[in-house]
Design a protein around this motif. Structure first.
Motif, PDB file in Angstrom:
ATOM      1  N   GLU A 174       9.857  12.526  -1.377  1.00  0.00           N
ATOM      2  CA  GLU A 174      10.915  13.426  -0.914  1.00  0.00           C
ATOM      3  C   GLU A 174      10.763  14.816  -1.524  1.00  0.00           C
ATOM      4  OE1 GLU A 174      14.470  11.390  -1.968  1.00  0.00           O
ATOM      5  OE2 GLU A 174      14.382   9.975  -0.284  1.00  0.00           O
ATOM      6  N   ALA A 212       9.667  -1.688  -4.980  1.00  0.00           N
ATOM      7  CA  ALA A 212      10.606  -0.576  -5.140  1.00  0.00           C
ATOM      8  C   ALA A 212      11.956  -1.080  -5.628  1.00  0.00           C
ATOM      9  CB  ALA A 212      10.757   0.167  -3.818  1.00  0.00           C
ATOM     10  N   ASP A 270       8.201  -2.635  -0.620  1.00  0.00           N
ATOM     11  CA  ASP A 270       9.671  -2.648  -0.596  1.00  0.00           C
ATOM     12  C   ASP A 270      10.229  -3.502  -1.734  1.00  0.00           C
ATOM     13  OD1 ASP A 270       9.727  -1.016   1.628  1.00  0.00           O
ATOM     14  OD2 ASP A 270       9.771  -2.692   3.047  1.00  0.00           O
ATOM     15  N   GLU A 302       7.857   6.370  -6.121  1.00  0.00           N
ATOM     16  CA  GLU A 302       7.272   6.702  -4.821  1.00  0.00           C
ATOM     17  C   GLU A 302       8.239   7.458  -3.913  1.00  0.00           C
ATOM     18  OE1 GLU A 302       4.617   4.605  -1.313  1.00  0.00           O
ATOM     19  OE2 GLU A 302       5.985   3.367  -2.493  1.00  0.00           O
ATOM     20  N   GLN A 303       9.453   6.940  -3.743  1.00  0.00           N
ATOM     21  CA  GLN A 303      10.379   7.579  -2.802  1.00  0.00           C
ATOM     22  C   GLN A 303      10.829   8.958  -3.269  1.00  0.00           C
ATOM     23  OE1 GLN A 303      13.631   5.122  -1.483  1.00  0.00           O
ATOM     24  NE2 GLN A 303      14.700   6.827  -0.522  1.00  0.00           N
TER      25      GLN A 303
END
Length: 342
Positions: free
Chosen positions: A106, A246, A243, A101-102
């Motif tokens: 980005e 992740a 969170d 996801e992150q």
């Protein structure tokens, strides 16, 4: 064809034909229709739905739009990483982004990749499952905690004193998340985390258990032919915490794994940014090319029941589901694809 401009046009046509130039002209026309003469490499992921989708899209782009297409092997993490850093493969037709996801977000912000559409329009499922017939006999077994308390019911054939949880094959992103959840639940003393070795081996283990009506606890996802064929109950794990998830899926995270449900993972059609820039017609095609859970499950059941590979499954879809995929393309493109597949 009637040439209204008379002998000049006819003479030009004859000259081209005699010079053997028509194929080159056709190639140029195809490149113009596709929008680029650059190879559009499509990632064929290692699970059946993504593999079939890769072949469906490759056939339509190659036969309908005249694109130079190549199907390449892929998986979630290496495919997305390569797409973000090198612009290849050009397209991932079923990219599950929860585990990336992150970095994916980005890369979208940086403009190196983009989401063209949802591959699965009504969402995906992911989690731990047990057979419906087990729940019918033990109605209390609807949560992960309740099942974890009964390793005796899901005994490991090789170590009957422990239960067995069938995990993801090695190298899949879900192997990391399932291992973390196994640790977070503190299952190691009473359960074994079993690696099936491959997606096919996992499917065979599940099918065997259902055929014999034996208890089995397994990780799985949907849409798939397995969940389409075998009535299974997804266990309640609790709320999904992005969170925690992740961290659970990040090898560099120093926090111990914690319990979280699998977040609903968008399965998207991801692409390198150059696709929209160089071939907007192709990008527009992919913007329309999503399927529902039910449509993909039906596609996969055919492949499973007929022992068809991804290419054969894709061809069957193109022949039998013309009402679906012809909505993605102009009529002239559909005609070319239909002519090519007979």
């Amino acid at each position: 064809m009637i040439l209204k401009s008379g002998g000049v046009a006819a003479a030009i046509a004859v000259a081209f034909l005699s010079a053997g130039s028509l194929p080159a002209i056709a190639q140029d026309a195809d490149a113009a229709q596709c929008g680029t003469d650059r190879t559009i490499d499509i990632a064929e992921m290692s699970w059946p739905s993504a593999a079939a989708l890769a072949h469906i899209h490759a056939t339509i782009l190659e036969e309908g739009y005249g694109c130079d297409v190549e199907i390449v092997a892929g998986d979630t993490v290496p495919t997305s990483s390569s797409m973000m850093t090198r612009g290849t493969p050009a397209v991932a037709p079923e990219l599950w982004t929860s585990a990336i996801e992150q970095p994916w977000a980005e890369a979208i912000e940086e403009g190196t990749v983009e989401q063209l559409s949802l591959a699965i329009t009504d969402g995906t499922v992911e989690g731990w499952f047990i057979p419906q017939y087990v729940v019918d006999e033990h109605p209390e077994l609807t949560t992960a905690e309740a099942v974890i308390a009964r390793p005796d019911l899901f005994a490991d054939p090789e170590e009957p004193s422990k239960g067995r949880l069938y995990s993801c094959p090695p190298g899949w992103a879900c192997e990391i998340s399932t291992s973390a959840l196994f640790e977070a639940f503190g299952m190691d003393e009473t359960w074994n985390l079993f690696s099936p070795g491959s997606g096919g081996a996992l499917d065979a283990s599940i099918a065997r258990a259902f055929t014999r009506e034996e208890p089995i606890l397994f990780y799985y996802w949907g849409p798939t032919s397995i969940l389409g064929k075998f009535p299974a109950v997804q266990l309640e794990i609790g709320e999904a915490n992005q969170d925690i998830y992740a961290c659970n899926t990040d090898p560099d995270c120093t926090e111990p794994p914690q319990v979280t449900a699998y977040p609903s993972s968008p399965a998207v059609i991801g692409a390198a940014a150059w696709v929209s820039e160089e071939a907007p017609v192709v990008a527009d095609y992919f913007a329309k090319a999503g399927l529902t859970n039910a449509q993909i499950s039906e596609l996969l059941v055919y492949g499973d029941e007929n022992q068809a590979d991804a290419e054969e499954t894709a061809e069957n879809f193109l022949k039998t589901k013309q009402d679906v995929w012809t909505e993605w393309v102009p009529a002239e493109v559909a005609e070319k694809v239909l002519a090519a597949i007979g």
